[in-house]
Write a protein that holds these residues in place. Structure first.
Motif, PDB file in Angstrom:
ATOM      1  N   ASP A  82      17.681 -28.519   4.928  1.00 52.54           N
ATOM      2  CA  ASP A  82      18.609 -27.872   6.053  1.00 52.54           C
ATOM      3  C   ASP A  82      17.580 -27.129   6.858  1.00 52.54           C
ATOM      4  OD1 ASP A  82      20.768 -28.589   5.160  1.00 52.54           O
ATOM      5  OD2 ASP A  82      21.332 -27.019   3.967  1.00 52.54           O
ATOM      6  N   GLU A  83      17.865 -26.790   8.103  1.00 50.06           N
ATOM      7  CA  GLU A  83      17.072 -26.047   9.215  1.00 50.06           C
ATOM      8  C   GLU A  83      17.290 -24.316   8.863  1.00 50.06           C
ATOM      9  OE1 GLU A  83      18.511 -27.360  12.938  1.00 50.06           O
ATOM     10  OE2 GLU A  83      17.681 -29.484  12.437  1.00 50.06           O
ATOM     11  N   VAL A  84      16.433 -23.619   8.753  1.00 45.06           N
ATOM     12  CA  VAL A  84      16.657 -22.233   8.626  1.00 45.06           C
ATOM     13  C   VAL A  84      15.920 -21.546   9.535  1.00 45.06           C
ATOM     14  CG1 VAL A  84      16.564 -20.363   6.992  1.00 45.06           C
ATOM     15  CG2 VAL A  84      16.807 -22.430   5.911  1.00 45.06           C
ATOM     16  N   PHE A  85      16.660 -20.586  10.511  1.00 45.22           N
ATOM     17  CA  PHE A  85      16.188 -19.956  11.548  1.00 45.22           C
ATOM     18  C   PHE A  85      16.043 -18.610  11.117  1.00 45.22           C
ATOM     19  CE2 PHE A  85      17.909 -23.431  14.042  1.00 45.22           C
ATOM     20  CZ  PHE A  85      16.949 -23.352  14.940  1.00 45.22           C
ATOM     21  N   LEU A  91      12.113 -21.150  16.147  1.00 48.89           N
ATOM     22  CA  LEU A  91      12.316 -22.497  16.436  1.00 48.89           C
ATOM     23  C   LEU A  91      10.895 -23.207  16.064  1.00 48.89           C
ATOM     24  CD1 LEU A  91      14.383 -24.454  17.649  1.00 48.89           C
ATOM     25  CD2 LEU A  91      13.268 -23.830  19.985  1.00 48.89           C
ATOM     26  N   LYS A  92       9.795 -22.741  16.285  1.00 48.27           N
ATOM     27  CA  LYS A  92       8.403 -23.313  16.058  1.00 48.27           C
ATOM     28  C   LYS A  92       8.498 -23.649  14.509  1.00 48.27           C
ATOM     29  CE  LYS A  92       5.586 -21.467  19.499  1.00 48.27           C
ATOM     30  NZ  LYS A  92       4.586 -20.392  19.756  1.00 48.27           N
ATOM     31  N   LYS A  93       8.951 -22.474  13.707  1.00 50.44           N
ATOM     32  CA  LYS A  93       8.870 -22.677  12.199  1.00 50.44           C
ATOM     33  C   LYS A  93       9.841 -23.621  11.814  1.00 50.44           C
ATOM     34  CE  LYS A  93       6.423 -19.278  10.675  1.00 50.44           C
ATOM     35  NZ  LYS A  93       5.013 -19.864  10.337  1.00 50.44           N
ATOM     36  N   ILE A 147       4.890 -35.870  13.966  1.00 44.01           N
ATOM     37  CA  ILE A 147       5.408 -35.320  15.038  1.00 44.01           C
ATOM     38  C   ILE A 147       6.938 -34.927  14.741  1.00 44.01           C
ATOM     39  CG2 ILE A 147       6.377 -35.627  17.532  1.00 44.01           C
ATOM     40  CD1 ILE A 147       4.068 -37.822  17.824  1.00 44.01           C
ATOM     41  N   SER A 148       7.523 -33.531  15.162  1.00 45.42           N
ATOM     42  CA  SER A 148       8.764 -33.259  14.640  1.00 45.42           C
ATOM     43  C   SER A 148       9.229 -32.182  15.888  1.00 45.42           C
ATOM     44  CB  SER A 148       8.781 -32.609  13.425  1.00 45.42           C
ATOM     45  OG  SER A 148       8.171 -31.429  13.515  1.00 45.42           O
ATOM     46  N   ALA A 149      10.496 -32.240  16.172  1.00 44.15           N
ATOM     47  CA  ALA A 149      11.070 -31.339  16.984  1.00 44.15           C
ATOM     48  C   ALA A 149      12.284 -30.817  16.613  1.00 44.15           C
ATOM     49  CB  ALA A 149      11.208 -32.168  18.245  1.00 44.15           C
ATOM     50  N   ASP A 150      12.637 -29.548  16.923  1.00 45.83           N
ATOM     51  CA  ASP A 150      14.006 -28.936  17.018  1.00 45.83           C
ATOM     52  C   ASP A 150      14.667 -28.523  18.279  1.00 45.83           C
ATOM     53  OD1 ASP A 150      15.952 -28.365  14.680  1.00 45.83           O
ATOM     54  OD2 ASP A 150      16.054 -26.738  15.775  1.00 45.83           O
ATOM     55  N   THR A 151      15.914 -28.844  18.624  1.00 44.27           N
ATOM     56  CA  THR A 151      16.370 -28.472  19.778  1.00 44.27           C
ATOM     57  C   THR A 151      17.528 -27.574  19.632  1.00 44.27           C
ATOM     58  OG1 THR A 151      15.890 -30.233  20.789  1.00 44.27           O
ATOM     59  CG2 THR A 151      17.393 -29.428  22.065  1.00 44.27           C
ATOM     60  N   ILE A 152      17.766 -26.239  20.278  1.00 40.20           N
ATOM     61  CA  ILE A 152      18.627 -25.728  20.388  1.00 40.20           C
ATOM     62  C   ILE A 152      19.279 -25.521  21.876  1.00 40.20           C
ATOM     63  CG2 ILE A 152      18.373 -24.543  18.140  1.00 40.20           C
ATOM     64  CD1 ILE A 152      16.865 -22.196  19.692  1.00 40.20           C
ATOM     65  N   VAL A 153      20.506 -24.789  21.975  1.00 36.34           N
ATOM     66  CA  VAL A 153      21.211 -24.483  23.175  1.00 36.34           C
ATOM     67  C   VAL A 153      21.183 -22.758  23.036  1.00 36.34           C
ATOM     68  CG1 VAL A 153      23.272 -24.237  24.554  1.00 36.34           C
ATOM     69  CG2 VAL A 153      22.199 -26.593  23.917  1.00 36.34           C
TER      70      VAL A 153
END
Ligand SMILES: Cc1cn([C@H]2C[C@H](O)[C@@H](COP(=O)(O)OP(=O)(O)OP(=O)(O)O)O2)c(=O)[nH]c1=O
Length: 182
Positions: A30-33, A43-45, A64-70
């Motif tokens: 899971d993504e944890v902010f 976001l980098k984390k 290579i990985s990424a995460d996108t938020i609005v």
């Protein structure tokens, strides 16, 4: 070898367009902010943790990985939890400017590259009918902000990189890859 640590078909397409040979192995945690770090650092984390998870299986590869938020008014709008949630989000974005941020991480052996790219997106004024018919198509459900710029007619114009909105800023990846010491 290059490993794309993502299940996003859009990221796969963008990386393919860049001409790289790669395999896909999505991260599953899971993504944890951690917002105490500030938006960009958080976001980098998240991007870094996806790459680190996959590196466990491919220690000699470039990951290579990424995460996108609005982001609207400093609030993060992630993927919708339900159709109602998507309708609420699209109403909030209507006739306004928001930011799309993508955190990119490239890890190779002891080198870690991190970058956050931001694009300003200006939405047209949406009607209830526009929103309902898009949400009913189901396309919104796996996308940050409940929309895909590549498949809807909601965007008036953008300032910044288009591929960043779709989930992987092409020129950022290209420039980081030039800096990776093989
Ligand atoms: C704003 C926007 C987002 N998106 C997508 C990009 C990402 O796939 C998704 C944001 O979710 P992410 O959590 O960044 O990525 P993901 O869950 O799809 O894939 P993974 O974590 O395995 O890398 O929203 C679009 O396709 N178009 C858009 O216009």
């Amino acid at each position: 070898m290059i490993v794309l640590a993502s299940k996003s078909p859009r990221r796969k397409e963008i990386l393919k367009d860049l001409g790289y040979d790669f395999i896909v192995c999505p991260a599953k945690k899971d993504e944890v902010f951690d917002l105490s770090l500030g938006l960009d650092e958080a976001l980098k984390k998240v991007a870094e943790s996806k790459a680190k998870e996959v590196r466990e299986f491919f220690s000699d590869s470039i990951i290579i990985s990424a995460d996108t938020i609005v982001c609207l008014d400093q609030k993060i709008l992630g993927k919708p939890k339900s159709k109602e949630d998507a309708i609420k989000t699209l109403n909030a974005l209507s006739n306004r400017r928001h930011q799309v941020k993508t955190g990119v991480c490239v890890i190779y052996k002891n080198q870690t590259f991190l970058h956050v790219e931001t694009t300003d997106v200006y939405f047209k004024k949406l009607t209830e009918q526009d929103i309902i018919s898009y949400v009913n198509s189901g396309k919104c459900m796996d996308k940050a902000g409940s929309y895909g710029i590549q498949e809807c007619d909601f965007v008036d114009h953008i300032e910044g990189d288009y591929t960043n909105v779709v989930g992987l800023p092409k020129y950022v990846v290209e420039s980081i890859m030039k800096d990776v010491a093989l």
